[in-house]
Structures are given as structure tokens and as C-alpha cells.
Write an enzyme that holds these catalytic residues in place. Structure first.
Site, short mmCIF file in Angstrom:
data_model
loop_
_atom_site.label_atom_id
_atom_site.label_comp_id
_atom_site.label_asym_id
_atom_site.label_seq_id
_atom_site.Cartn_x
_atom_site.Cartn_y
_atom_site.Cartn_z
N ASP A 90 -4.74 -15.29 127.71
CA ASP A 90 -5.74 -14.88 126.71
C ASP A 90 -6.23 -16.15 126.03
O ASP A 90 -5.62 -17.22 126.14
CB ASP A 90 -5.13 -13.86 125.73
CG ASP A 90 -6.21 -13.09 124.98
OD1 ASP A 90 -7.41 -13.38 125.17
OD2 ASP A 90 -5.85 -12.19 124.20
N CYS A 277 18.57 7.90 124.80
CA CYS A 277 17.94 7.15 125.88
C CYS A 277 18.98 6.79 126.94
O CYS A 277 20.12 6.49 126.62
CB CYS A 277 17.31 5.89 125.32
SG CYS A 277 16.58 4.87 126.59
N CYS A 282 20.50 0.78 126.33
CA CYS A 282 21.13 1.77 125.44
C CYS A 282 22.49 2.19 125.99
O CYS A 282 23.42 2.45 125.22
CB CYS A 282 20.22 2.98 125.27
SG CYS A 282 18.73 2.60 124.35
N1 GUN Z 1 -5.94 -9.16 122.28
C1 GUN Z 1 -5.98 -8.00 121.61
N2 GUN Z 1 -7.27 -7.62 121.41
C2 GUN Z 1 -8.04 -8.59 121.95
C3 GUN Z 1 -9.46 -8.76 122.07
O1 GUN Z 1 -10.27 -7.95 121.61
N3 GUN Z 1 -9.89 -9.89 122.72
C4 GUN Z 1 -9.02 -10.79 123.25
N4 GUN Z 1 -9.50 -11.86 123.89
N5 GUN Z 1 -7.68 -10.65 123.14
C5 GUN Z 1 -7.21 -9.56 122.50
ZN ZN Z 2 17.03 2.74 125.82
#
Ligand code: GUN
Ligand code: ZN
Length: 690
Positions: A90, A277, A282
Site C-alpha cells: 500500500d 472456539c 484456543c
Molecule cells: N487502506 C485502507 N483504506 C485505504 C484506502 O482508501 N486507500 C489506500 N490506499 N489504502 C487504504
Molecule cells: Zn480460537
């Protein structure tokens, strides 16, 4: 070129394969967020212990930390994370938003170049995150900035796949605009962005509106990623909308604050008296021991629990797509929180305008889950087709029999069906009034009429919908007399809903009916009625004369007595599939359909290069599809022709028409019967009917 292909579909949901430079993954896919140097569970462990296939990390964090940046630039992000599988990165958009970083802190082109330099498999543009409370005008500006940044990122992406985020806040029109602007660009993945605050506030209905708006305008061949949706509670519903990729930082964040994720919601450890769970984390401890552990040790166990549970829910969702019952799973999840139920409601309201699968797509049972079943897309498509295509609209006597719809329909109604079978449709029609709406007798075996299972206590929403379906169909019918055979079933009350009260004669049972009925004057072969009904339902073939029905033979199964084949000169033209009540054409049958003027909607045109292979029985690959009908649904029986209209064979559509045209990878049609294959002979033990 798209790296994505669809293997199976359930409505908008898709099971797919996505190819990256570091391996191919199966979608829907969840990518755990990993932090270089900080993650408690390493990427290799995420794969070996938790069965994840791909991870996501943050390029901005790497770039702004000297030792990470130097290591990544030197040896690549795979070396930095000590991971040889696929990695998405990201861009820092979310950090800009949450930390209020100044504009200009990250250069949009630099950060994409950097992601490419460190060898990310999928990099992300620096989009602009709109606050959910921002005005329309403000969000419109953000959308423009994001689109512009996508545009300038493309020349620097190299061989890295690029994610172009669709923003637009809570405004569906802006989501549509953002999608329209991104669509023509050379982008590989589309995240839907700006949803995290909505997720945190349980505003799932807004998420559904935004996502469906974007989805409906994005190219179908690109995977869609729901950015920041890491709660397993929402996976089923998100996939139901057609989302393919997810990332989760929640597994770690929730663990840090002592919370356990479940597909049914979130639970705080301090509120538990038991560990409800069965995951290995767990199972390795007890609630008392876990609550006594120090914070770090506790957090590690909760982290692992959250990972196990999230991975399992994604697997469950993939299985549900294969089984064709993802809507049922989403409906189950919707019981966990009213906000999820509301979101499902919005989905069902809007999906009517988008797409569903063909009724033939999957012959598995449709189980009643609650009032929402009244709006199940499969049931709606079934009713819509009856309303549009049912071929018999005029009769002397219309008989209506309330019924629960599930099998065995006909066995309980044998006496009355025997009366119908003796007569021409112009003399008598039989409608079953069921919780899924009207089922004309001719179509009683067509999926999903007999595969839809309701409880004896049908709710009022389903009954109302069934009543509306009856009223709508009746408004298109002409008849002299109408009989309502009163019965002790929930749908009996619908006699009042039809507006027929004055016209319908109520009879108390079949024996009474047979006394009132006029004598059968035109003994008629019932098989023809059924075939005419099914052909109309399935392919919109109305004119059975052009189809030459009168010259065709019919064989019945010697064990069930049901129609099995339509034949001509000893050759099978069509087979009636017992599990879904629909016809599959052989090569000869397909040629007859084509000659009788089958609608283009049910044709797929392939490239002449591929024609010899298709004629040989090989599947039609999407890259060879020249044209497919835009209304063609996945799962339908289609005819494949070459560019001159020469018939190559018949098969089953794996994708819808739009997808066949858009995808360049994967199978479009699985051929059943092709030109060069030998014709189909029918079995000796079947009885020839005429
Ligand atoms: N991570 C969570 N939401 C977003 C978003 O709207 N854009 C980007 N680039 N990363 C994110
Ligand atoms: Zn669990």
C-alpha cells in the site's frame, strides 16, 4: 493484460485465480497486513501455519524508515520480509488520512516507483482518502485527484501490477464516476477505498451502496479489493457483492486490545467464561490460563486465534461459491448484527438491477433462511422468466392448487395432473401456488421450483411476494373459468390476494374438481406441453412450429416415466436433465435451435482460429470469444458459432456474456457436444413415446 481468471461463479461472487510474479493465488483471498520487523507472526508462518497465500505491507512505512528502505532497495521487499510468496504494498494513503500528514509528505509518482523498485507484486497508487463526513463537493475533488494520480502512476509501474483505488465516499454517484474514470486506464486491480471508518462504525449499508455502485461500473476482468475490511463477519457479504481481495490489520489490532474476532462478531476476552472456539490457539490453553497471562503472551494467542478464524471464514466463503449457496451463508452471518442484516437488505434491493445467475447454474437446494428468501435472486429470475416467457396465456379453465413447492409436487397431485395431461393448454392450465410464487405445471421440474425448501410456517414477507407474483401473472392471462382447490397449506390464503375472489370458484378437493371439469375433448400429448414450456423458459423460444415439434420423437425414462430425450430419426436432439428440468442440446439439437431462429442472446461467436478446436470439443477460451450476448447469464446452455455463423457445437456458459468479452484468460464455455463428435444415440431401455 489482466492476470485474473474466473473458475466458478455464484451470482456476482467469483472463485478465481490471480497470477503474480511470485505465484498464483486463489480468490477470494485475504492478505494479512505485515509490518516489517514488527509482526508477531512472520509471513512464512502465515503461509505454513495459517494457510494464507499472500501478504500486504506498507511501502510508505518502509520508505520512511532508513533501515527498511535501504534493505528493501538493496535486496527487495521479499528479502526484507523474508518471504518468497506474492506481496502487495500500500502507498501510505491511509497513514496520510489517520495521522493527518501534510499534503506533499508523499510524492504520488515516487511512491509508485519505489514500490516497483523494491519488487512489489501489486503496488498501490497514492489515492486520496475521503472522510465519510466530507461533503459531496469535497469528495468529488478527492476523486479527481485519485484518478489523476492513477493516470500518472501508469507510466512508472513497469512489470508491477497496479492497484487503482476507487474513492467516492458515501456517494454512489461519485463511486460510479470514479469507476468510470478508472475503467479505461491500464490498471490491474481495483480496491474500493475510504471504507475503514464506515467499517468501524458498522455502517455496512453504506459500504454496500458504495461497493455495488463501483462494482457495476468496473471492468469485470479486474479483481476488486475491499480495502481495510478485515472482519470475518463481513467476508461473506463482501464476496456476495463481487469482491475478490481483502486485507486484514484487524487480526493484530483487535488482539492487542484483547478482542477475539469471530464470523459472528467480536468478543472481548474479559467478557468470556469459556473459550467458544476450536482453533489450535484456543485449544492450546484454557480461559483461566489465557486471562492470567501477561499482555504480550495473551496478545500473541489472540492474534493467532484471529488469524485462524479469518482464514477459515475465507475458505468457507470459497466453498459456498462452489456450492452455490453464498447467499445462505451471508444471510446466516447477517443474523449476527442488525447492521449486517440491513446491509443484506440493501444488497437484495439493489441486486435486482444488476445480475443473478441463470436458474440452471447450480441445481443444489435453496434453503429458506428467513424473510429475505422472498428476494433470493434465483427465485426472482425464475418468476421473472415465467412472467415474460410462459407460452400459454389463454385457456378455458385455470386451475390453481396451493402447494408448498418442495418435492414431490406431482405425486401429491397425481389425480389433478392426470386431468391436465388429457387436455390442450387452450382448455385447461394448472398453476401451483407456492411460497416461491406461481409454478405452472409444465415447469414444475425446472430448477429451483422443487429444490427450494420452506418450513411449514412460511413468513408473511414470502407469502406477500408469492401473492404478488400470482397477481402479476394473472394480469397477463385470459381465461373463462377459474378454480381454486382449497388446501391446508400456508399458500391457501393467497386466494384472497389475487383479486380473483369474485371470479374463482373454490372447490374443496380434487374429487370435487373432477366432477365440475368439462370432459377432456382433445387428448393431448403432455410431453409437448412440457417441452414447449421449458423451451420458452430456457431460450425464449415461443414459436414451437418453427421448431418442428410435431415431427419430433420423445423418449421416456423407463424407471421414472419422465421425459428423457427429444429425438429425430433415432438421434437424440435434446436431453432433459433430471436434476434441473432443463434441456441440453446435442449437436443436432443445437443445429435445429439455430435454424429455428434462436435469439442471439444464447449464441457465442468465436475467432476462426479457435473454431477447429471448438468443433473438436475443446472448451471455448475467453481470449477467442469475439462476441457474446450481453444478457447471457453464467450457467446457460449456449450455441457456439464461428464468425460466419457456422455452427460448432453446444455447451454450458461458465461466465456471463459481458465477462466472456472482457476476460482474456480462462474458460468461457465448456462444450458438451461438438461438430466432430459422434451423434448421441438413446439408450435401448427408454421407451419411445411417438
Ligand atoms: N487502506 C485502507 N483504506 C485505504 C484506502 O482508501 N486507500 C489506500 N490506499 N489504502 C487504504
Ligand atoms: Zn480460537
Amino acid at each position: 493484460m489482466s492476470q485474473f481468471e474466473i473458475r466458478a461463479k455464484d451470482g456476482l461472487a467469483r472463485l478465481g485465480r490471480f497470477e503474480t510474479n511470485h505465484g498464483t493465488v486463489t480468490t477470494p483471498l485475504l492478505m494479512p497486513v505485515v509490518h516489517p520487523g514488527k509482526s508477531e507472526v512472520t509471513p512464512s508462518q502465515l503461509v505454513s501455519e495459517f494457510k494464507f497465500q499472500m501478504v500486504i505491507t506498507n511501502a510508505y512505512i518502509i520508505k520512511s524508515t532508513d533501515r527498511f528502505r535501504d534493505a528493501a532497495l538493496d535486496k527487495g521487499v521479499h528479502s526484507l520480509l523474508n518471504f518468497s510468496g506474492p506481496i502487495m504494498t500500500d502507498s501510505g494513503t491511509f497513514q496520510m488520512y489517520t495521522h493527518g500528514l501534510p499534503e506533499g509528505e508523499i510524492d504520488p509518482m515516487d511512491i509508485v516507483s519505489f514500490q516497483r523498485q523494491i519488487g512489489s507484486d501489486v503496488g498501490t497508487i497514492l489515492d486520496t482518502f475521503s472522510d465519510p463526513y466530507a461533503t459531496w463537493a469535497r469528495v468529488e475533488q478527492d476523486v479527481q485527484v485519485s484518478t489523476e494520480r492513477a493516470r500518472i502512476s501508469i507510466p512508472v509501474k513497469g512489470d508491477m501490477l497496479l492497484a487503482g483505488t476507487v474513492q467516492g465516499g458515501i456517494y454512489p454517484d461519485l463511486r460510479i464516476r470514479a469507476a468510470d474514470e478508472m475503467a479505461p486506464l491500464n490498471i490491474d486491480v481495483h480496491p474500493i477505498g475510504g471504507l475503514v471508518p464506515l467499517m468501524e462504525q458498522y455502517r455496512y449499508a453504506d459500504i454496500v451502496r458504495a461497493t455495488l455502485a463501483a462494482k457495476s461500473h468496473l471492468p469485470p476482468q479486474r479483481p476488486v479489493h475491499l480495502f481495510g475490511c478485515g472482519h470475518p463477519m463481513f467476508f461473506a457479504q463482501a464476496v456476495l457483492m463481487g469482491c475478490d481481495l481483502f486485507d486484514s490489520a484487524s487480526y493484530a489490532k483487535f488482539a492487542e486490545s484483547g478482542r477475539l474476532l469471530f464470523p459472528t462478531g467480536t468478543v472481548h476476552l474479559s467478557d468470556l467464561r469459556e473459550l467458544p472456539c476450536e482453533c489450535p490457539a484456543c485449544n492450546s490453553t484454557t480461559i483461566d490460563d489465557l486471562q492470567r497471562l501477561d499482555k504480550a503472551a495473551q496478545s500473541l494467542i489472540l492474534t493467532k486465534h484471529n488469524l485462524y478464524v479469518s482464514a477459515a471464514e475465507i475458505r468457507r466463503v470459497r466453498q459456498a461459491i462452489a456450492d452455490g449457496n453464498l447467499l445462505e451463508l451471508a444471510a446466516l452471518r447477517a443474523r449476527s448484527h442488525p447492521a449486517l442484516y440491513e446491509a443484506l437488505d440493501i444488497f437484495l434491493e439493489q441486486i435486482g438491477n444488476i445480475e443473478s445467475s441463470a436458474p440452471s447454474a447450480n441445481a443444489k437446494s435453496v434453503f429458506y433462511t428467513g424473510p429475505e428468501t422472498a428476494r433470493h435472486p434465483l427465485l426472482r429470475t425464475f418468476q421473472y422468466r415465467i412472467l415474460e416467457r410462459y407460452p400459454f396465456r389463454r385457456t378455458r379453465m385455470l386451475v390453481m392448487v396451493p402447494d408448498m413447492g418442495a418435492k414431490p409436487f406431482s405425486e401429491t397431485n397425481q389425480a389433478i395432473e392426470n386431468e391436465v395431461k388429457m387436455r390442450d393448454p387452450a382448455e385447461m392450465l394448472l398453476f401451483y401456488v407456492t411460497p416461491i410464487g406461481v409454478v405452472p405445471w409444465e415447469l414444475e421440474h425446472v430448477y429451483p421450483a422443487q429444490q427450494t425448501i420452506f418450513p411449514a410456517s412460511v413468513d408473511s414477507e414470502c407469502l406477500t411476494a408469492a401473492g404478488e407474483s400470482l397477481t402479476r401473472l394473472l394480469s397477463t392471462m385470459e381465461f373463462d373459468d377459474c378454480m381454486w382447490v382449497s388446501r391446508e397449506t400456508p399458500t391457501n390464503v393467497l386466494s384472497a390476494a389475487t383479486g380473483l375472489s369474485d371470479r374463482a370458484t373454490k372447490v374443496s378437493g380434487v374429487s370435487e374438481l373432477s366432477q365440475i371439469l368439462p370432459a377432456a375433448s382433445h387428448p393431448q400429448l403432455w410431453q409437448k406441453r412440457v417441452i414447449a414450456g421449458v423451451c420458452a423458459f430456457q431460450w425464449d423460444v415461443r414459436d414451437m412450429d418453427s421448431f418442428g415439434l410435431n415431427e419430433l420423437g420423445i423418449t421416456l425414462s423407463s424407471s421414472t416415466g419422465k421425459i428423457r430425450h427429444i429425438t429425430r430419426n433415432g438421434k437424440v436432439l435434446f436431453t432433459l436433465v433430471p436434476t434441473n428440468g432443463l434441456l441440453t442440446p446435442t449437436y443436432d439439437g443445437g443445429r435445429l435451435l439455430l435454424k429455428s431462429g434462436l435469439k442471439d442472446d444464447y449464441k457465442v461467436v468465436v475467432d476462426d482460429d479457435a473454431a477447429p478446436f471448438v468443433a473438436d470439443g475443446k472448451s471455448v477460451m475467453t481470449k477467442f470469444v469475439k462476441w457474446a450476448g450481453p444478457h447471457l447469464m453464467a450457467g446457460e446452455e449456449v450455441l457456439v458459432v464461428d464468425s460466419k455463423g457456422e455452427f460448432l457445437g453446444s455447451g454450458k456458459a461458465v461466465l456471463n456474456g459481458r465477462e466472456m468479452m472482457a476476460f482474456r484468460r480462462g474458460v468461457a464455455v465448456i462444450m458438451r457436444h461438438s461438430k466432430k463428435q459422434p451423434p448421441v444415440d438413446y439408450k435401448e431401455d427408454d421407451q419411445e413415446s411417438f
